[in-house]
Design a protein around this motif. Structure first.
Motif, PDB file in Angstrom:
ATOM      1  N   GLY A 118       0.804  -1.213   0.000  1.00 44.23           N
ATOM      2  CA  GLY A 118       0.000   0.000   0.000  1.00 44.23           C
ATOM      3  C   GLY A 118       0.836   1.260   0.000  1.00 44.23           C
ATOM      4  N   VAL A 119       1.867   1.311   0.843  1.00 44.70           N
ATOM      5  CA  VAL A 119       2.724   2.495   0.905  1.00 44.70           C
ATOM      6  C   VAL A 119       3.429   2.716  -0.433  1.00 44.70           C
ATOM      7  N   GLY A 120       3.875   1.632  -1.062  1.00 43.52           N
ATOM      8  CA  GLY A 120       4.497   1.775  -2.378  1.00 43.52           C
ATOM      9  C   GLY A 120       3.556   2.410  -3.381  1.00 43.52           C
ATOM     10  N   GLY A 121       2.303   1.949  -3.381  1.00 44.54           N
ATOM     11  CA  GLY A 121       1.324   2.542  -4.292  1.00 44.54           C
ATOM     12  C   GLY A 121       1.060   4.002  -3.997  1.00 44.54           C
ATOM     13  N   SER A 122       1.035   4.358  -2.715  1.00 42.63           N
ATOM     14  CA  SER A 122       0.787   5.759  -2.359  1.00 42.63           C
ATOM     15  C   SER A 122       1.924   6.656  -2.831  1.00 42.63           C
ATOM     16  N   LEU A 123       3.134   6.121  -2.901  1.00 40.48           N
ATOM     17  CA  LEU A 123       4.279   6.916  -3.335  1.00 40.48           C
ATOM     18  C   LEU A 123       4.280   7.150  -4.844  1.00 40.48           C
ATOM     19  N   PHE A 124       4.014   6.082  -5.635  1.00 38.20           N
ATOM     20  CA  PHE A 124       4.156   6.271  -7.083  1.00 38.20           C
ATOM     21  C   PHE A 124       2.879   6.721  -7.766  1.00 38.20           C
ATOM     22  N   HIS A 125       1.708   6.524  -7.140  1.00 38.48           N
ATOM     23  CA  HIS A 125       0.460   6.825  -7.845  1.00 38.48           C
ATOM     24  C   HIS A 125       0.301   8.315  -8.136  1.00 38.48           C
ATOM     25  N   PRO A 126       0.276   9.201  -7.133  1.00 40.59           N
ATOM     26  CA  PRO A 126       0.132  10.630  -7.463  1.00 40.59           C
ATOM     27  C   PRO A 126       1.315  11.173  -8.248  1.00 40.59           C
ATOM     28  N   ALA A 127       2.516  10.644  -7.976  1.00 34.81           N
ATOM     29  CA  ALA A 127       3.692  11.113  -8.709  1.00 34.81           C
ATOM     30  C   ALA A 127       3.601  10.759 -10.187  1.00 34.81           C
ATOM     31  N   SER A 128       3.081   9.564 -10.478  1.00 34.29           N
ATOM     32  CA  SER A 128       2.944   9.133 -11.862  1.00 34.29           C
ATOM     33  C   SER A 128       1.948  10.007 -12.614  1.00 34.29           C
ATOM     34  N   TYR A 129       0.801  10.260 -11.997  1.00 33.71           N
ATOM     35  CA  TYR A 129      -0.192  11.122 -12.646  1.00 33.71           C
ATOM     36  C   TYR A 129       0.352  12.530 -12.850  1.00 33.71           C
ATOM     37  N   ALA A 130       1.124  13.017 -11.881  1.00 29.95           N
ATOM     38  CA  ALA A 130       1.723  14.344 -12.031  1.00 29.95           C
ATOM     39  C   ALA A 130       2.746  14.361 -13.158  1.00 29.95           C
ATOM     40  N   MET A 131       3.501  13.279 -13.312  1.00 27.01           N
ATOM     41  CA  MET A 131       4.477  13.201 -14.389  1.00 27.01           C
ATOM     42  C   MET A 131       3.783  13.205 -15.752  1.00 27.01           C
ATOM     43  N   TYR A 132       2.634  12.526 -15.844  1.00 21.79           N
ATOM     44  CA  TYR A 132       1.867  12.582 -17.094  1.00 21.79           C
ATOM     45  C   TYR A 132       1.493  14.025 -17.409  1.00 21.79           C
ATOM     46  N   ALA A 133       1.014  14.765 -16.408  1.00 17.23           N
ATOM     47  CA  ALA A 133       0.633  16.158 -16.628  1.00 17.23           C
ATOM     48  C   ALA A 133       1.828  16.992 -17.051  1.00 17.23           C
ATOM     49  N   ARG A 134       2.991  16.709 -16.472  1.00 25.12           N
ATOM     50  CA  ARG A 134       4.194  17.474 -16.779  1.00 25.12           C
ATOM     51  C   ARG A 134       4.666  17.219 -18.203  1.00 25.12           C
ATOM     52  N   LEU A 135       4.543  15.980 -18.675  1.00 26.33           N
ATOM     53  CA  LEU A 135       5.045  15.634 -20.000  1.00 26.33           C
ATOM     54  C   LEU A 135       4.054  15.925 -21.118  1.00 26.33           C
ATOM     55  N   ALA A 136       2.781  16.077 -20.773  1.00 29.66           N
ATOM     56  CA  ALA A 136       1.767  16.281 -21.807  1.00 29.66           C
ATOM     57  C   ALA A 136       1.905  17.667 -22.421  1.00 29.66           C
ATOM     58  N   HIS A 137       1.604  17.761 -23.723  1.00 26.22           N
ATOM     59  CA  HIS A 137       1.518  19.053 -24.382  1.00 26.22           C
ATOM     60  C   HIS A 137       0.235  19.748 -23.964  1.00 26.22           C
TER      61      HIS A 137
END
Length: 412
Positions: free
Chosen positions: A120-139
């Motif tokens: 669970g803790v692993g998921g909490s670490l990468f989940h919001p970060a992953s979605y934020a990275m998508y937003a950062r890389l998107a045009h």
């Protein structure tokens, strides 16, 4: 003119090489989804059959894993904004890999609780970060499409994962766990090699709570989270009403797996065309409202049309709503946040989804319990009627909330 809810992001990559990090992140998503769905659907069977645990204990372990993930997301998102999204993803996938590996060797409740917490803790670490990275890389203007691709690949993992897990089960459950953990280790190397390093976004104050404080003070965003939590009450019914109706109309549990596979395939096939059309022709608030009505409509069909055809039809209607709702919802979250707080916003949003899921699960269980074995016709159809009316109320609230909270509007 296309209706879009994207906003300009100064960190977005605006050159031809942007496609490579996005491809890497999409590969990351599929790898992690494959590993997750390879293990988690089989975990309950292992705990019940191999370890002879009670259903109550299995439920507590699932709650520990879910609570460790969803409950910690606001703080995990804050840390990701503070120290970097790439670093949070790298840490999270390794923590989850250790939890999945521990599931393969733990034979005591203490060990299983530790594995659940790590997963669970692993998921909490990468989940919001992953979605934020998508937003950062998107045009600018293509976030809905990018999030659609992400959900599509996640559902491909949902289809393929249980199949691979079932094949490895014949060798031994420990091999399922090791393979799932190995996929998260592979995601670590994919992330480390392929995702660009980014400087920490920074935060005000010595404790680094600026991004989280910003999200919690954004009234427009919190109203949106409240509306989405209401819609997530409906989302949680997929794993409650479908098994109930499948038990009534299908001859075996194999059929239930087939129904969920149909849902995943429908999601994969319809998501991109639906979101592309919605992004072009509909305002975001109208699209999410229609998606919410489809969720309620699917539950209604499942309750009224009680045969195999009705089961499939209800799941398809529900899945169409899900395919339209999720990418627009995620794009909407990213549009509320400033460039230094996207993961914190997704963390708060994840907690709102957890609250909606808990209410939906508990409330759904209560009303379906009332309807079970009832002699009165109105009681028999009480659950689907209530959820259909709930979908209408949430759709109205979503339209009013999102229409008054346009991206880029002043924060209050």
């Amino acid at each position: 003119m296309p209706a879009t809810d994207s906003v300009s992001d100064p960190h977005a990559v605006e050159n031809p090489t942007a496609s490579l990090p996005l491809i890497v992140l999409l590969a990351d998503t599929f790898t992690m989804a494959l590993g997750f769905y390879m293990l988690v659907p089989l975990l309950a069977l292992h705990l019940l059959d191999d370890l002879s645990l009670t259903v109550a204990v299995v439920g507590v372990l699932a709650a520990v894993r879910s609570g460790s993930q969803q409950g910690l997301m606001p703080w995990s998102g804050m840390l990701a904004d503070r120290f970097g999204h790439r670093r949070a993803i790298l840490t999270g996938v390794l923590v989850r890999a250790s939890g999945f590996a521990l599931f393969g060797v733990a034979d005591s409740v203490t060990g299983l609780v530790a594995a659940s917490v790590l997963a669970g803790v692993g998921g909490s670490l990468f989940h919001p970060a992953s979605y934020a990275m998508y937003a950062r890389l998107a045009h600018d203007g293509n976030r809905v499409k990018i999030y659609s691709l992400r959900e599509m690949l996640s559902n491909l993992g949902f289809v393929a994962g249980p199949l691979l897990g079932g094949l490895l089960w014949s060798v031994g459950f420990a091999w399922v766990c090791l393979a799932a953990a190995g996929l998260f280790v592979a995601a670590f190397f994919i992330t480390m090699i392929g995702l660009p390093r980014e400087p920490p976004a920074g935060a005000d104050g010595p404790a680094g709570r600026g991004p989280l404080r910003q999200a919690l003070r954004d009234r427009a965003f919190l109203r949106f989270c409240l509306a989405v939590a209401g819609a997530w009450v409906l989302f949680s019914q997929l794993y409650l009403v479908v098994p109930l109706r499948a038990a009534e109309v299908l001859p075996s549990t194999v059929g239930l797996g087939t129904v969920y596979s149909v849902a995943a395939v429908v999601m994969v096939v319809t998501m991109l065309p639906l979101t592309k059309a919605a992004d072009r022709w509909l305002r975001p608030e109208v699209a999410v409202a229609l998606a919410t009505l489809a969720l309620g409509g699917g539950v209604l069909v499942l309750g009224v049309w009680r045969n195999p055809a009705g089961l499939v039809a209800g799941v398809v209607v529900f899945t169409v709503g899900q395919a339209l709702f999720q990418p627009i919802m995620n794009s909407r979250v990213s549009s509320f946040a400033r460039d230094d707080s996207v993961a914190s916003y997704f963390g708060v949003h994840g907690l709102a989804l957890a609250v909606g899921g808990i209410i939906g699960g508990a409330g759904g269980g209560f009303v379906y319990g009332l309807a079970e074995g009832a002699s009165s016709p109105w009681l028999t159809h009480l659950p689907e009627t209530l959820f259909a009316l709930w979908s209408v109320a949430v759709a109205v609230f979503l339209v009013r909330t999102t229409a008054s909270s346009e991206p880029g509007s002043p924060r209050r």
